[in-house]
Motif scaffolding. Structure first.
Motif, PDB file in Angstrom:
ATOM      1  N   ASP A   1    -139.061  -5.420 -68.519  1.00  0.00           N
ATOM      2  CA  ASP A   1    -138.494  -4.974 -67.250  1.00  0.00           C
ATOM      3  C   ASP A   1    -138.225  -6.158 -66.319  1.00  0.00           C
ATOM      4  O   ASP A   1    -139.046  -7.077 -66.214  1.00  0.00           O
ATOM      5  CB  ASP A   1    -139.442  -3.993 -66.562  1.00  0.00           C
ATOM      6  N   ASP A   2    -137.086  -6.122 -65.652  1.00  0.00           N
ATOM      7  CA  ASP A   2    -136.714  -7.178 -64.713  1.00  0.00           C
ATOM      8  C   ASP A   2    -136.735  -6.702 -63.269  1.00  0.00           C
ATOM      9  O   ASP A   2    -136.329  -7.447 -62.370  1.00  0.00           O
ATOM     10  CB  ASP A   2    -135.309  -7.710 -65.038  1.00  0.00           C
ATOM     11  N   ALA A   3    -137.190  -5.473 -63.047  1.00  0.00           N
ATOM     12  CA  ALA A   3    -137.158  -4.932 -61.691  1.00  0.00           C
ATOM     13  C   ALA A   3    -138.576  -4.655 -61.200  1.00  0.00           C
ATOM     14  O   ALA A   3    -139.477  -5.463 -61.381  1.00  0.00           O
ATOM     15  CB  ALA A   3    -136.283  -3.680 -61.664  1.00  0.00           C
ATOM     16  N   TRP A   4    -138.810  -3.477 -60.641  1.00  0.00           N
ATOM     17  CA  TRP A   4    -140.077  -3.193 -59.980  1.00  0.00           C
ATOM     18  C   TRP A   4    -141.185  -2.789 -60.933  1.00  0.00           C
ATOM     19  O   TRP A   4    -142.360  -2.796 -60.555  1.00  0.00           O
ATOM     20  CB  TRP A   4    -139.879  -2.102 -58.924  1.00  0.00           C
ATOM     21  N   PHE A   5    -140.857  -2.415 -62.172  1.00  0.00           N
ATOM     22  CA  PHE A   5    -141.891  -2.089 -63.161  1.00  0.00           C
ATOM     23  C   PHE A   5    -142.505  -3.350 -63.767  1.00  0.00           C
ATOM     24  O   PHE A   5    -143.468  -3.289 -64.508  1.00  0.00           O
ATOM     25  CB  PHE A   5    -141.297  -1.205 -64.269  1.00  0.00           C
ATOM     26  N   PHE A   6    -141.934  -4.499 -63.445  1.00  0.00           N
ATOM     27  CA  PHE A   6    -142.388  -5.782 -63.997  1.00  0.00           C
ATOM     28  C   PHE A   6    -143.895  -5.974 -63.815  1.00  0.00           C
ATOM     29  O   PHE A   6    -144.604  -6.336 -64.760  1.00  0.00           O
ATOM     30  CB  PHE A   6    -141.616  -6.915 -63.314  1.00  0.00           C
ATOM     31  N   ASP A   7    -144.403  -5.746 -62.618  1.00  0.00           N
ATOM     32  CA  ASP A   7    -145.829  -5.947 -62.343  1.00  0.00           C
ATOM     33  C   ASP A   7    -146.706  -5.071 -63.225  1.00  0.00           C
ATOM     34  O   ASP A   7    -147.678  -5.528 -63.825  1.00  0.00           O
ATOM     35  CB  ASP A   7    -146.148  -5.636 -60.876  1.00  0.00           C
ATOM     36  N   THR A   8    -146.347  -3.790 -63.280  1.00  0.00           N
ATOM     37  CA  THR A   8    -147.142  -2.845 -64.064  1.00  0.00           C
ATOM     38  C   THR A   8    -147.142  -3.214 -65.532  1.00  0.00           C
ATOM     39  O   THR A   8    -148.188  -3.224 -66.194  1.00  0.00           O
ATOM     40  CB  THR A   8    -146.592  -1.418 -63.889  1.00  0.00           C
ATOM     41  N   GLU A   9    -145.971  -3.521 -66.076  1.00  0.00           N
ATOM     42  CA  GLU A   9    -145.883  -3.871 -67.494  1.00  0.00           C
ATOM     43  C   GLU A   9    -146.689  -5.130 -67.797  1.00  0.00           C
ATOM     44  O   GLU A   9    -147.391  -5.204 -68.819  1.00  0.00           O
ATOM     45  CB  GLU A   9    -144.421  -4.065 -67.891  1.00  0.00           C
ATOM     46  N   LEU A  10    -146.617  -6.108 -66.921  1.00  0.00           N
ATOM     47  CA  LEU A  10    -147.363  -7.349 -67.116  1.00  0.00           C
ATOM     48  C   LEU A  10    -148.864  -7.089 -67.161  1.00  0.00           C
ATOM     49  O   LEU A  10    -149.573  -7.578 -68.048  1.00  0.00           O
ATOM     50  CB  LEU A  10    -147.030  -8.323 -65.984  1.00  0.00           C
ATOM     51  N   LEU A  11    -149.363  -6.290 -66.232  1.00  0.00           N
ATOM     52  CA  LEU A  11    -150.801  -6.017 -66.164  1.00  0.00           C
ATOM     53  C   LEU A  11    -151.275  -5.169 -67.337  1.00  0.00           C
ATOM     54  O   LEU A  11    -152.356  -5.415 -67.899  1.00  0.00           O
ATOM     55  CB  LEU A  11    -151.138  -5.321 -64.846  1.00  0.00           C
TER      56      LEU A  11
ATOM     57  N   ARG B   1    -142.338 -29.922 -49.961  1.00  0.00           N
ATOM     58  CA  ARG B   1    -143.058 -29.095 -50.933  1.00  0.00           C
ATOM     59  C   ARG B   1    -142.407 -27.733 -51.140  1.00  0.00           C
ATOM     60  O   ARG B   1    -142.995 -26.859 -51.778  1.00  0.00           O
ATOM     61  CB  ARG B   1    -144.507 -28.907 -50.497  1.00  0.00           C
ATOM     62  N   VAL B   2    -141.231 -27.548 -50.615  1.00  0.00           N
ATOM     63  CA  VAL B   2    -140.491 -26.297 -50.798  1.00  0.00           C
ATOM     64  C   VAL B   2    -139.307 -26.561 -51.709  1.00  0.00           C
ATOM     65  O   VAL B   2    -138.553 -27.516 -51.493  1.00  0.00           O
ATOM     66  CB  VAL B   2    -140.003 -25.736 -49.446  1.00  0.00           C
ATOM     67  N   ARG B   3    -139.159 -25.758 -52.743  1.00  0.00           N
ATOM     68  CA  ARG B   3    -138.003 -25.889 -53.628  1.00  0.00           C
ATOM     69  C   ARG B   3    -137.299 -24.544 -53.739  1.00  0.00           C
ATOM     70  O   ARG B   3    -137.875 -23.494 -53.420  1.00  0.00           O
ATOM     71  CB  ARG B   3    -138.410 -26.410 -55.014  1.00  0.00           C
ATOM     72  N   VAL B   4    -136.062 -24.572 -54.222  1.00  0.00           N
ATOM     73  CA  VAL B   4    -135.241 -23.364 -54.277  1.00  0.00           C
ATOM     74  C   VAL B   4    -134.701 -23.170 -55.689  1.00  0.00           C
ATOM     75  O   VAL B   4    -134.247 -24.127 -56.326  1.00  0.00           O
ATOM     76  CB  VAL B   4    -134.069 -23.434 -53.280  1.00  0.00           C
ATOM     77  N   VAL B   5    -134.773 -21.927 -56.170  1.00  0.00           N
ATOM     78  CA  VAL B   5    -134.157 -21.540 -57.436  1.00  0.00           C
ATOM     79  C   VAL B   5    -133.165 -20.427 -57.128  1.00  0.00           C
ATOM     80  O   VAL B   5    -133.515 -19.442 -56.468  1.00  0.00           O
ATOM     81  CB  VAL B   5    -135.205 -21.049 -58.452  1.00  0.00           C
ATOM     82  N   CYS B   6    -131.935 -20.568 -57.592  1.00  0.00           N
ATOM     83  CA  CYS B   6    -130.889 -19.580 -57.319  1.00  0.00           C
ATOM     84  C   CYS B   6    -130.485 -18.882 -58.613  1.00  0.00           C
ATOM     85  O   CYS B   6    -130.119 -19.543 -59.599  1.00  0.00           O
ATOM     86  CB  CYS B   6    -129.677 -20.243 -56.680  1.00  0.00           C
ATOM     87  N   LEU B   7    -130.539 -17.567 -58.611  1.00  0.00           N
ATOM     88  CA  LEU B   7    -130.156 -16.761 -59.770  1.00  0.00           C
ATOM     89  C   LEU B   7    -128.885 -15.991 -59.465  1.00  0.00           C
ATOM     90  O   LEU B   7    -128.596 -15.689 -58.302  1.00  0.00           O
ATOM     91  CB  LEU B   7    -131.286 -15.786 -60.134  1.00  0.00           C
ATOM     92  N   THR B   8    -128.163 -15.661 -60.504  1.00  0.00           N
ATOM     93  CA  THR B   8    -126.909 -14.923 -60.333  1.00  0.00           C
ATOM     94  C   THR B   8    -127.079 -13.435 -60.590  1.00  0.00           C
ATOM     95  O   THR B   8    -126.132 -12.667 -60.425  1.00  0.00           O
ATOM     96  CB  THR B   8    -125.839 -15.471 -61.297  1.00  0.00           C
ATOM     97  N   GLN B   9    -128.277 -13.032 -61.011  1.00  0.00           N
ATOM     98  CA  GLN B   9    -128.548 -11.625 -61.283  1.00  0.00           C
ATOM     99  C   GLN B   9    -129.728 -11.158 -60.442  1.00  0.00           C
ATOM    100  O   GLN B   9    -130.654 -11.922 -60.178  1.00  0.00           O
ATOM    101  CB  GLN B   9    -128.850 -11.398 -62.774  1.00  0.00           C
ATOM    102  N   ARG B  10    -129.674  -9.900 -60.063  1.00  0.00           N
ATOM    103  CA  ARG B  10    -130.733  -9.344 -59.239  1.00  0.00           C
ATOM    104  C   ARG B  10    -131.911  -8.867 -60.081  1.00  0.00           C
ATOM    105  O   ARG B  10    -131.800  -8.695 -61.285  1.00  0.00           O
ATOM    106  CB  ARG B  10    -130.204  -8.184 -58.391  1.00  0.00           C
ATOM    107  N   GLY B  11    -133.018  -8.650 -59.404  1.00  0.00           N
ATOM    108  CA  GLY B  11    -134.206  -8.140 -60.067  1.00  0.00           C
ATOM    109  C   GLY B  11    -135.435  -8.916 -59.653  1.00  0.00           C
ATOM    110  O   GLY B  11    -135.506 -10.128 -59.887  1.00  0.00           O
ATOM    111  N   LYS B  12    -136.384  -8.248 -59.008  1.00  0.00           N
ATOM    112  CA  LYS B  12    -137.612  -8.915 -58.575  1.00  0.00           C
ATOM    113  C   LYS B  12    -138.371  -9.478 -59.765  1.00  0.00           C
ATOM    114  O   LYS B  12    -138.859 -10.609 -59.765  1.00  0.00           O
ATOM    115  CB  LYS B  12    -138.466  -7.921 -57.789  1.00  0.00           C
ATOM    116  N   GLY B  13    -138.441  -8.697 -60.853  1.00  0.00           N
ATOM    117  CA  GLY B  13    -139.125  -9.172 -62.050  1.00  0.00           C
ATOM    118  C   GLY B  13    -138.445 -10.375 -62.660  1.00  0.00           C
ATOM    119  O   GLY B  13    -139.101 -11.318 -63.109  1.00  0.00           O
TER     120      GLY B  13
END
Length: 421
Positions: free
Chosen positions: A194-204, A78-90
Motif C-alpha cells: 500500500d502507498d496510501a493510508w493503509f501503509f502504517d497498518t500493513e507495516l506494523l 540539516r533540512v533536505r527535500v525529496v520531490c515525488l511525482t506521485q501522491r501517496g503518504k505511504g
C-alpha cells in the motif's frame, strides 16, 4: 568493575554516533510547512542527543509547497527535500526511508498534532537496540488526546478490528508518529504494497507477523481540524487491505526470510541459574491440561443439557463445537501465548482439529450404540469422557506443532552488540 569500562565506552561511542532522519510527508501544505519545520528544527537542535536530519517529502503538491520546502532547505543545512511525482503518504515515507543513510528513520505529520516530547523516547529505544519499531500511541495508558467524537469512535473501532482479525498487539496503528531501525525496516518496506493510508497498518502487521518488537510510546495528541486525511474515505481501502494481508498470512506470502536473525535469549547476570529446557514444555502441557479439563467438563455439561432434546450425535456436535471455541481461545491466550499472530487463522486451523476431534468422539458414541441397544446415559458419558481424553492428547499435538507452532523471531544484531563481540 574495570573490565566493564571498555564495554561501556564502546556502547557510549556507538550511541553517540547514531544518526536519525525525521521525514515529514507533505501534500499541499504551503501554509503549515514553515511553522512545522521551524518548531521541529528548534526542538531537535536543543534536545536531540543524536545526529539528526529533517527530510521534507513533497508528494506531487499542486501549490507552492515545493518552493517553500526548498527555501527551508537553503535556510537550514540539516533540512533536505525529496520531490515525488506521485501522491501517496505511504509512497512518500517508503521513498525517504529506503534512501536514507541514517541508522534510525522516523516520520511525523506536518500538523505536529503529536507532542514532540515523545520523540526522544521513541528514538532512544531503537538507538539502544531494544526495539525494532517504535510508534506513538493515542490509546496506550498515559496518553492524552483531544479530538472529535467521530474520529475517536472510528479510530477505536478500527484498532479493535485489527486485534480481532489479525491478533495485533499494538493499540494504535494510525498515529502519524513512528520510527524504526533502518536495517530492519528496509526488508519490510519491500513487502508493503500500500502507498496510501493503509501503509502504517500493513507495516506494523508485517512486523509483528515476522516476530519484530514493536514499542508503543504514549503521546499527547491534539487534533488539527485542517487535516488532509479523509477519515471515512479510507475505511473501504483499509478493509480491503486487511483482507489482502490476512490472505497473505494464510498463504505464507507475509513471511520475510531476509530479516537478520535475532540473537539467542540469554540472561544478563553471569551467574544466573537457568531452568531446564523441559520446564517450558512442561508448563505448556500443564496449562493445556487445565484448559482441556475445563473444556471437557464444559463438553459433558453441554452434552447433558442438549441431550434432553436432541439425539446423541447432534448434542455432541454442538457441545464439542462450543467447547472447542473456548479451548482454542484459552490456549491461544494462555498456553501458547505469543505464538499466534492471527485470531482468525488460529480458529480456522482449529476447525480442522475440531473436525477430527468431533469425528473421533462421535465414532466412539456410534460404536457404543452399535454394541449395546439403548445404553444408559451414564455409559454414554463414560465413553465420551474416555474418547475426550484420547482426543485431547491428539489435540495437544496438533495445536503445538501446527496451529500454534513456534515462529522464528528475526532480529538484527545491533551495532552496539557487534562492537562488544
Amino acid at each position: 568493575m574495570d573490565a566493564l569500562i571498555p564495554a561501556q565506552a564502546a556502547r557510549s561511542s556507538t550511541l553517540s554516533s547514531m544518526t536519525v532522519d525525521i521525514v515529514i510527508p507533505v501534500l499541499n501544505e504551503e501554509r503549515a510547512l514553515p511553522g512545522c519545520v521551524a518548531v521541529l528544527h528548534g526542538y531537535l537542535a536543543e534536545r536531540m542527543p543524536f545526529d539528526w536530519t529533517i527530510t521534507i517529502v513533497d508528494n506531487a503538491s499542486t501549490d507552492s509547497t515545493q518552493l517553500v520546502a526548498k527555501r527551508l532547505a537553503r535556510q537550514w543545512s540539516r533540512v533536505r527535500v525529496v520531490c515525488l511525482t506521485q501522491r501517496g503518504k505511504g509512497k512518500a515515507v517508503r521513498s525517504a526511508w529506503s534512501s536514507s543513510q541514517a541508522d534510525v528513520v522516523a516520520y511525523m505529520d506536518v500538523d505536529l498534532s503529536t507532542g514532540l516530547d515523545a520523540l526522544i523516547p521513541l528514538v532512544a529505544s531503537l538507538a539502544a537496540g531494544h526495539s525494532d519499531i517504535a510508534i506513538g500511541s493515542r490509546l496506550a495508558p498515559g496518553a492524552r488526546t483531544v479530538r472529535g467524537a467521530k474520529r475517536e469512535l472510528i479510530s477505536r473501532a478500527y484498532n479493535a478490528l485489527l486485534r480481532i482479525v489479525h491478533g495485533a498487539q499494538f493499540r494504535d496503528a494510525q498515529c502519524g508518529f513512528k520510527a524504526a531501525r533502518a536495517e530492519v525496516i528496509r526488508p519490510l518496506l519491500r513487502r508493503v504494497e500500500d502507498d496510501a493510508w493503509f501503509f502504517d497498518t500493513e507495516l506494523l502487521l508485517l512486523a509483528e507477523h515476522n516476530g519484530l518488537r514493536v514499542l508503543e510510546v504514549p503521546v499527547d495528541w491534539v487534533e488539527d481540524v485542517d487535516s488532509r486525511v479523509n477519515v471515512t474515505g479510507t475505511i473501504a481501502t483499509n478493509t480491503r487491505g486487511l483482507v489482502r494481508l490476512a490472505l497473505a498470512k494464510l498463504s505464507g506470502a507475509a513471511d520475510i526470510a531476509d530479516l537478520p536473525s535475532r540473537p539467542a535469549l540469554r540472561p544478563t547476570h553471569p551467574d544466573a541459574v537457568l531452568p531446564a529446557r523441559d520446564v517450558s514444555r512442561l508448563r505448556h502441557l500443564l496449562l493445556f491440561c487445565v484448559v482441556g479439563f475445563v473444556a471437557t467438563m464444559m463438553t459433558l455439561a453441554l452434552y447433558t443439557f442438549f441431550r434432553t432434546w436432541w439425539p446423541p450425535l447432534a448434542a455432541n456436535l454442538v457441545a464439542v463445537a462450543l467447547s472447542t471455541l473456548f479451548n482454542t481461545e484459552a490456549n491461544r491466550r494462555l498456553t501458547f501465548r505469543g505464538r499466534s499472530r492471527s485470531l482468525v487463522l488460529a480458529h480456522l486451523q482449529s476447525l480442522v482439529v475440531f473436525a477430527l476431534y468431533c469425528g473421533f468422539t462421535s465414532s466412539a458414541l456410534l460404536a457404543l450404540h452399535t454394541v449395546a441397544d439403548r445404553p444408559p446415559r451414564w455409559a454414554e458419558l463414560v465413553v465420551l469422557l474416555a474418547a475426550s481424553a484420547v482426543g485431547t492428547l491428539g489435540r495437544f499435538v496438533l495445536l503445538s506443532t501446527w496451529v500454534f507452532r513456534p515462529r522464528p523471531r528475526p532480529h538484527p544484531v545491533t551495532r552496539t552488540e557487534e562492537s562488544l563481540t
